[in-house]
Every structure is written in C-alpha cells, then in structure tokens.
Design a protein around this motif. Structure first.
Motif, PDB file in Angstrom:
ATOM      1  N   VAL A   3     -77.792  -1.111  21.830  1.00 39.40           N
ATOM      2  CA  VAL A   3     -79.095  -1.100  22.500  1.00 39.40           C
ATOM      3  C   VAL A   3     -79.248  -2.392  23.302  1.00 39.40           C
ATOM      4  CG1 VAL A   3     -81.590  -1.009  22.173  1.00 39.40           C
ATOM      5  CG2 VAL A   3     -80.084   0.283  20.628  1.00 39.40           C
ATOM      6  N   CYS A   6     -85.234  -1.510  24.405  1.00 38.19           N
ATOM      7  CA  CYS A   6     -85.797  -0.233  23.948  1.00 38.19           C
ATOM      8  C   CYS A   6     -87.297  -0.139  24.131  1.00 38.19           C
ATOM      9  CB  CYS A   6     -85.410   0.015  22.499  1.00 38.19           C
ATOM     10  SG  CYS A   6     -85.883  -1.329  21.384  1.00 38.19           S
ATOM     11  N   SER A  18     -85.760  -0.012  28.660  1.00 41.56           N
ATOM     12  CA  SER A  18     -84.663   0.871  28.242  1.00 41.56           C
ATOM     13  C   SER A  18     -83.296   0.489  28.804  1.00 41.56           C
ATOM     14  CB  SER A  18     -84.971   2.303  28.683  1.00 41.56           C
ATOM     15  OG  SER A  18     -86.094   2.789  27.994  1.00 41.56           O
ATOM     16  N   THR A 214     -86.575   5.586  19.923  1.00 42.94           N
ATOM     17  CA  THR A 214     -86.671   4.480  20.867  1.00 42.94           C
ATOM     18  C   THR A 214     -87.869   4.673  21.788  1.00 42.94           C
ATOM     19  OG1 THR A 214     -85.344   3.125  22.372  1.00 42.94           O
ATOM     20  CG2 THR A 214     -85.184   5.512  22.657  1.00 42.94           C
ATOM     21  N   ALA A 241     -84.754   1.900  17.066  1.00 39.86           N
ATOM     22  CA  ALA A 241     -83.976   1.074  17.985  1.00 39.86           C
ATOM     23  C   ALA A 241     -84.476  -0.363  17.965  1.00 39.86           C
ATOM     24  CB  ALA A 241     -84.074   1.636  19.397  1.00 39.86           C
TER      25      ALA A 241
END
Ligand SMILES: [Zn+2]
Ligand SMILES: [Zn+2]
Length: 254
Positions: A3, A6, A18, A214, A241
C-alpha cells in the motif's frame, strides 16, 4: 502488493491517497498514484514501474502521476532516454492530465507517457502480470482491475458503488482490495462508493480469499468498521489498509 496510500479524498500528515504497488518477478505495476504516494513508491523500487493503471480521473487517484511525469521529464532533459511509460486509464484521465499541464496538441508529454484505454473484454500483459478490467459504478468513467500472475490474483475496485460487473471481475480472487468510502446515511443518495458492509458483501459474493478494506470514509472509526465487518457473513480474512502494509500472495507449491 504494498500500500502506497489509502486515504479517500486526499493526503494527511500520516499518509497519501490511493496507490498500490504490485511486484512480480522483479517487475512492477502501480495501481493509482494519488496525492502523496510518489515518494513512498520511490522508496520501494529503484526504477520507475513498467506501467501505471489509473482507475479514474479523481485527484486522489491520479495527482502524483503528474509528479512522476515531472521526474521523467527532468531525466529526459538530463539526457536519459527510456521507453515511454504506459498509463492504462479510462476516458477522462488523459484529458485531466493534459489539462493540468495546459498541453496543446503538439505537447511533448506524449514522448514520455503513453495513455491507453483498457477494453473490458481483453486481458493485457504488463511486465510479468496480466490485467483485466471491468467498468466500475462511479460518478465519472472508472474501472476496477484484476491483476493475475501464474495462479494468483488480486482485484482492486478503484472507486465504485455496489456493482455486479466488479463482482464478476473479482470472482475467486486471492486478494480483494475494496474501497469503502461511503457512510451508511449517504449510501442511498450517493451510490458511487461502497459502505464497509457492501465491501465485505462483495468479498463474500465474489468468494475472495481475503479482503483489504481501503479508502475508508473520513468519519469511519475503527470500532464502526469492526462492527460493520462482523455484521456480514464472510469466511475470509479481513485487514484494514495502512501505508506500507505488504501482502504476499505466494504461489502454491506442488
Ligand atoms: Zn477516491
Ligand atoms: Zn473517485
């Protein structure tokens, strides 16, 4: 899969919007490059990725593509020539990118980044992985993406409301990265994000082996999320996440 960020909406002091790095056989693919994700990407890979998938044109999913372009443009001015960077994105993303650059028809960005629109029927090969796509249910053109490598897959919803096409794309996937950007009060009037309950419901309906929640609604508390997850029947593992979280999808050994 690691990740990069998130958050829904934008970066905070604790992390970016993101972005997800997928690596296989020393090749890499990035799914979304929202604001605040590029520095973490640079910390994780020594070079630029083989390609970037941008799920849609909202700034929390594509802002740092401009940063990556700036990096590549600087390199080019310094004399380093490399292949154009593939950017796989639905309608509207290149227009938003070019608009931010105030680029006319002859602008040189096309020597550095090459945009391609995914089709919903075909798989495409990116580095060591295969990608397939489905239209998502969002306020602008948006896609979900499934990334497969040998016998393993992950599916990332991008931003979407509940969607049977996304459910079909995710069928049997090993890891479902599902957004849950909606709150319960809003979900009826704004069907373009999922609630935590609908994200878990998607994982269950698609028979995903594990779920990474997420892009949570900014007001979501940990207790709210745990309660919402517990209320839906789902046999797989659920994680939240966090920037830097890595999930390995190991190959089966025979
Ligand atoms: Zn978003
Ligand atoms: Zn969005």
């Amino acid at each position: 899969m690691t990740v990069l960020g998130c958050n829904s909406g934008g970066p905070t002091r604790g992390g970016g919007a993101s972005g997800y790095l997928v690596t296989a056989e020393s090749r890499s693919l990035v799914l979304d490059l929202g604001s605040g994700t590029l520095q973490r990407l640079f910390e994780l890979i020594p070079d630029v990725p083989d390609a970037v998938v941008i799920t849609h044109r909202h700034i929390d999913h594509m802002a740092d593509l401009l940063g990556l372009y700036g990096y590549l443009a600087s390199e080019r001015r310094a004399g380093e020539l490399r292949p154009t960077l593939r950017v796989i994105a639905p309608a509207g993303v290149e227009e938003a990118f070019a608009g931010a650059l105030q680029a006319g028809p002859a602008h040189g960005y096309r020597d550095i980044v090459a945009f391609e629109e995914p089709t919903m029927d075909d798989q495409i090969t990116v580095g060591a992985v295969q990608c397939s796509f489905a239209e998502a249910e969002h306020s602008v053109p948006a896609v979900a993406v499934r990334v497969s490598h040998l016998r393993r897959s992950l599916t990332y919803t991008g931003d979407t409301g509940p969607s049977t096409t996304v459910e079909r794309l995710a069928a049997g996937t090993d890891l479902l990265i599902a957004e849950a950007g909606n709150d319960c009060e809003q979900s009826a009037s704004y069907p373009y994000h999922m609630t935590v309950a609908s994200a878990v419901g998607l994982a269950s309906a698609a028979n995903a082996k594990q779920l990474l929640l997420t892009h949570l609604h900014i007001a979501a508390t940990f207790d709210d999320v745990v309660a919402a997850v517990a209320a839906v029947k789902y046999a797989g593992e659920v994680q939240l996440a966090a920037p830097g979280l890595t999930i390995h999808l190991e190959q089966e050994t025979f």
